[in-house]
Design a protein around this motif. Structure first.
Motif, PDB file in Angstrom:
ATOM      1  N   ASP A 153       5.165  13.086  34.939  1.00  0.00           N
ATOM      2  CA  ASP A 153       5.922  12.102  34.183  1.00  0.00           C
ATOM      3  C   ASP A 153       6.233  12.134  32.824  1.00  0.00           C
ATOM      4  OD1 ASP A 153       6.462  10.972  36.705  1.00  0.00           O
ATOM      5  OD2 ASP A 153       5.150   9.121  36.380  1.00  0.00           O
ATOM      6  N   LEU A 154       7.407  12.485  32.219  1.00  0.00           N
ATOM      7  CA  LEU A 154       7.586  12.631  30.854  1.00  0.00           C
ATOM      8  C   LEU A 154       8.334  11.420  30.103  1.00  0.00           C
ATOM      9  CD1 LEU A 154       8.748  16.150  31.529  1.00  0.00           C
ATOM     10  CD2 LEU A 154       6.641  15.511  30.432  1.00  0.00           C
ATOM     11  N   LYS A 155       7.973  10.912  28.983  1.00  0.00           N
ATOM     12  CA  LYS A 155       8.435   9.863  28.478  1.00  0.00           C
ATOM     13  C   LYS A 155       8.475  10.093  26.860  1.00  0.00           C
ATOM     14  CE  LYS A 155       8.063   4.730  27.738  1.00  0.00           C
ATOM     15  NZ  LYS A 155       7.272   3.455  28.035  1.00  0.00           N
ATOM     16  N   ARG A 156       9.726   9.829  26.276  1.00  0.00           N
ATOM     17  CA  ARG A 156       9.800  10.411  24.718  1.00  0.00           C
ATOM     18  C   ARG A 156       9.581   8.836  24.320  1.00  0.00           C
ATOM     19  NH1 ARG A 156      13.740  12.898  21.061  1.00  0.00           N
ATOM     20  NH2 ARG A 156      13.929  11.690  19.379  1.00  0.00           N
ATOM     21  N   HIS A 157       8.564   9.150  23.417  1.00  0.00           N
ATOM     22  CA  HIS A 157       8.240   7.825  22.429  1.00  0.00           C
ATOM     23  C   HIS A 157       9.001   8.001  21.273  1.00  0.00           C
ATOM     24  CE1 HIS A 157       5.067   5.725  20.100  1.00  0.00           C
ATOM     25  NE2 HIS A 157       5.834   4.638  21.019  1.00  0.00           N
ATOM     26  N   SER A 158       9.939   7.140  20.682  1.00  0.00           N
ATOM     27  CA  SER A 158      10.420   7.221  19.408  1.00  0.00           C
ATOM     28  C   SER A 158      11.069   5.990  19.335  1.00  0.00           C
ATOM     29  CB  SER A 158      11.163   8.325  19.143  1.00  0.00           C
ATOM     30  OG  SER A 158      12.306   8.369  19.816  1.00  0.00           O
ATOM     31  N   CYS A 159      11.758   5.765  18.048  1.00  0.00           N
ATOM     32  CA  CYS A 159      12.742   4.771  17.879  1.00  0.00           C
ATOM     33  C   CYS A 159      13.914   4.833  19.135  1.00  0.00           C
ATOM     34  CB  CYS A 159      13.413   4.816  16.522  1.00  0.00           C
ATOM     35  SG  CYS A 159      14.510   3.451  16.200  1.00  0.00           S
ATOM     36  N   GLN A 160      14.265   3.665  19.494  1.00  0.00           N
ATOM     37  CA  GLN A 160      15.281   3.761  20.515  1.00  0.00           C
ATOM     38  C   GLN A 160      16.768   3.431  19.989  1.00  0.00           C
ATOM     39  OE1 GLN A 160      14.237   4.046  24.036  1.00  0.00           O
ATOM     40  NE2 GLN A 160      12.611   4.601  22.723  1.00  0.00           N
ATOM     41  N   MET A 161      17.076   3.160  18.527  1.00  0.00           N
ATOM     42  CA  MET A 161      18.164   3.085  17.759  1.00  0.00           C
ATOM     43  C   MET A 161      18.845   1.825  18.501  1.00  0.00           C
ATOM     44  SD  MET A 161      17.964   5.047  15.503  1.00  0.00           S
ATOM     45  CE  MET A 161      17.064   6.359  15.095  1.00  0.00           C
ATOM     46  N   CYS A 162      18.103   0.981  18.628  1.00  0.00           N
ATOM     47  CA  CYS A 162      18.876  -0.453  19.320  1.00  0.00           C
ATOM     48  C   CYS A 162      19.854  -1.127  18.416  1.00  0.00           C
ATOM     49  CB  CYS A 162      17.804  -1.520  19.250  1.00  0.00           C
ATOM     50  SG  CYS A 162      16.172  -1.200  20.330  1.00  0.00           S
ATOM     51  N   GLU A 163      20.831  -1.475  19.242  1.00  0.00           N
ATOM     52  CA  GLU A 163      21.953  -2.283  18.750  1.00  0.00           C
ATOM     53  C   GLU A 163      21.689  -3.698  18.296  1.00  0.00           C
ATOM     54  OE1 GLU A 163      26.120  -1.646  20.572  1.00  0.00           O
ATOM     55  OE2 GLU A 163      25.193  -0.060  21.394  1.00  0.00           O
ATOM     56  N   ASN A 164      20.756  -4.265  19.214  1.00  0.00           N
ATOM     57  CA  ASN A 164      20.414  -5.473  18.742  1.00  0.00           C
ATOM     58  C   ASN A 164      18.867  -5.336  18.488  1.00  0.00           C
ATOM     59  OD1 ASN A 164      22.644  -6.740  19.509  1.00  0.00           O
ATOM     60  ND2 ASN A 164      22.242  -6.723  21.709  1.00  0.00           N
ATOM     61  N   ALA A 165      18.599  -4.800  17.437  1.00  0.00           N
ATOM     62  CA  ALA A 165      17.138  -4.421  17.031  1.00  0.00           C
ATOM     63  C   ALA A 165      16.278  -5.528  16.243  1.00  0.00           C
ATOM     64  CB  ALA A 165      17.286  -3.363  15.844  1.00  0.00           C
ATOM     65  N   PRO A 166      15.294  -5.871  16.966  1.00  0.00           N
ATOM     66  CA  PRO A 166      14.463  -6.779  16.642  1.00  0.00           C
ATOM     67  C   PRO A 166      13.851  -6.653  15.425  1.00  0.00           C
ATOM     68  CG  PRO A 166      13.648  -6.246  18.943  1.00  0.00           C
ATOM     69  CD  PRO A 166      14.819  -5.144  18.464  1.00  0.00           C
ATOM     70  N   CYS A 167      13.482  -5.199  14.894  1.00  0.00           N
ATOM     71  CA  CYS A 167      12.840  -5.004  13.603  1.00  0.00           C
ATOM     72  C   CYS A 167      13.884  -5.294  12.243  1.00  0.00           C
ATOM     73  CB  CYS A 167      12.734  -3.367  13.644  1.00  0.00           C
ATOM     74  SG  CYS A 167      14.021  -2.343  13.859  1.00  0.00           S
ATOM     75  N   VAL A 168      15.060  -5.108  12.688  1.00  0.00           N
ATOM     76  CA  VAL A 168      16.140  -5.251  11.641  1.00  0.00           C
ATOM     77  C   VAL A 168      16.104  -6.772  11.626  1.00  0.00           C
ATOM     78  CG1 VAL A 168      18.554  -5.480  11.075  1.00  0.00           C
ATOM     79  CG2 VAL A 168      17.421  -3.296  11.789  1.00  0.00           C
ATOM     80  N   ALA A 169      16.355  -7.741  12.636  1.00  0.00           N
ATOM     81  CA  ALA A 169      16.533  -9.285  12.521  1.00  0.00           C
ATOM     82  C   ALA A 169      15.504  -9.962  12.020  1.00  0.00           C
ATOM     83  CB  ALA A 169      16.635  -9.553  13.990  1.00  0.00           C
ATOM     84  N   CYS A 170      14.017  -9.331  12.000  1.00  0.00           N
ATOM     85  CA  CYS A 170      13.038 -10.090  11.508  1.00  0.00           C
ATOM     86  C   CYS A 170      12.808  -9.639   9.974  1.00  0.00           C
ATOM     87  CB  CYS A 170      11.866  -9.807  12.383  1.00  0.00           C
ATOM     88  SG  CYS A 170      11.082  -8.088  12.044  1.00  0.00           S
ATOM     89  N   CYS A 171      13.551  -8.642   9.250  1.00  0.00           N
ATOM     90  CA  CYS A 171      13.034  -8.302   8.338  1.00  0.00           C
ATOM     91  C   CYS A 171      13.662  -9.228   7.036  1.00  0.00           C
ATOM     92  CB  CYS A 171      13.763  -6.699   7.962  1.00  0.00           C
ATOM     93  SG  CYS A 171      13.456  -6.153   6.319  1.00  0.00           S
ATOM     94  N   PRO A 172      12.774  -9.743   6.251  1.00  0.00           N
ATOM     95  CA  PRO A 172      13.147 -10.805   5.285  1.00  0.00           C
ATOM     96  C   PRO A 172      13.760 -10.287   4.117  1.00  0.00           C
ATOM     97  CG  PRO A 172      10.582 -10.390   5.054  1.00  0.00           C
ATOM     98  CD  PRO A 172      11.249  -9.686   6.262  1.00  0.00           C
ATOM     99  N   THR A 173      13.703  -8.942   3.677  1.00  0.00           N
ATOM    100  CA  THR A 173      14.431  -8.422   2.809  1.00  0.00           C
ATOM    101  C   THR A 173      15.619  -7.625   3.181  1.00  0.00           C
ATOM    102  OG1 THR A 173      13.012  -6.437   2.527  1.00  0.00           O
ATOM    103  CG2 THR A 173      12.400  -8.513   1.385  1.00  0.00           C
ATOM    104  N   LYS A 174      15.885  -7.358   4.169  1.00  0.00           N
ATOM    105  CA  LYS A 174      17.076  -6.570   4.779  1.00  0.00           C
ATOM    106  C   LYS A 174      16.656  -5.009   4.553  1.00  0.00           C
ATOM    107  CE  LYS A 174      20.174  -9.920   5.729  1.00  0.00           C
ATOM    108  NZ  LYS A 174      19.353 -10.824   6.051  1.00  0.00           N
ATOM    109  N   ALA A 175      15.265  -4.551   4.264  1.00  0.00           N
ATOM    110  CA  ALA A 175      14.914  -3.197   4.163  1.00  0.00           C
ATOM    111  C   ALA A 175      15.244  -2.530   5.425  1.00  0.00           C
ATOM    112  CB  ALA A 175      13.283  -3.338   3.669  1.00  0.00           C
TER     113      ALA A 175
END
Length: 190
Positions: free
Chosen positions: A53-75
């Motif tokens: 089984d092979l699985k790529r582990h990296s950023c998924q480039m989400c359109e609804n990205a939780p990492c973007v939504a939670c960033c208080p400074t929009k970094a």
């Protein structure tokens, strides 16, 4: 504007780690950390019919990205081409983005103290050669990069002919890393 996406074809991947090495080199990733890694599980089955089984582990480039939504400074932000990225000048080091990523795709850079992750080599290889470094070095053409908005793009052509999945679709993050699952065995995409 484009809507960049990537296909990871597990039917073609041979687990060679060329993509991981190219990413590390192109982006000066510190030893022991990864922007991208192909994880290998197995073998499964009975000799001589063994599979991995092979699985790529990296950023998924989400359109609804939780990492973007939670960033208080929009970094953490999504650029005009759909790439999830980090503006180091705006980051205050709260690490909320690392905690919010359901794919565990971010890490704290020990030198800069800024979160780091795959950004499709946006400022390096993509900028100069039109594709991420991992795509360029893949010997089995398991990675396809392109524009989801362009019906003439090779990526679009593959997606119109193959079934694909996204990791953790139930989260509704709409990842733009699209996986063509292996035809042998079952892959658990938690």
């Amino acid at each position: 504007m484009m809507k960049y996406a990537m296909i990871f074809n597990t039917q073609k991947c041979i687990g060679c780690q060329a993509c991981t090495i190219a990413c590390r080199s192109e982006n000066s990733v510190p030893e022991g950390l990864y922007r991208l890694q192909v994880k290998i599980k197995g073998p499964k089955g009975i000799f001589p019919n063994l599979v991995f089984d092979l699985k790529r582990h990296s950023c998924q480039m989400c359109e609804n990205a939780p990492c973007v939504a939670c960033c208080p400074t929009k970094a953490s932000f999504i650029d005009e081409n759909g790439i999830v990225d980090i503006d180091a000048n705006k980051c205050v080091g709260c690490l909320y983005c690392i905690a919010a990523c359901p794919y565990n795709a971010r890490f704290l850079d020990p030198k800069s103290k800024i979160p780091n992750k795959c950004n499709f080599c946006k400022d390096t290889h993509l900028k100069f050669y039109g594709e991420p470094a991992c795509v360029r070095v893949c010997p089995s053409d398991a990675l396809i990069f392109g524009d989801l908005e362009n019906i003439n793009d090779p990526l679009y052509s593959v997606l119109s002919k193959k079934n694909y999945i996204r990791y953790k679709e139930y989260l509704k993050t709409k990842p733009k890393l699209l996986i063509i699952a292996a035809s042998k065995g079952e892959i658990n995409y938690e």
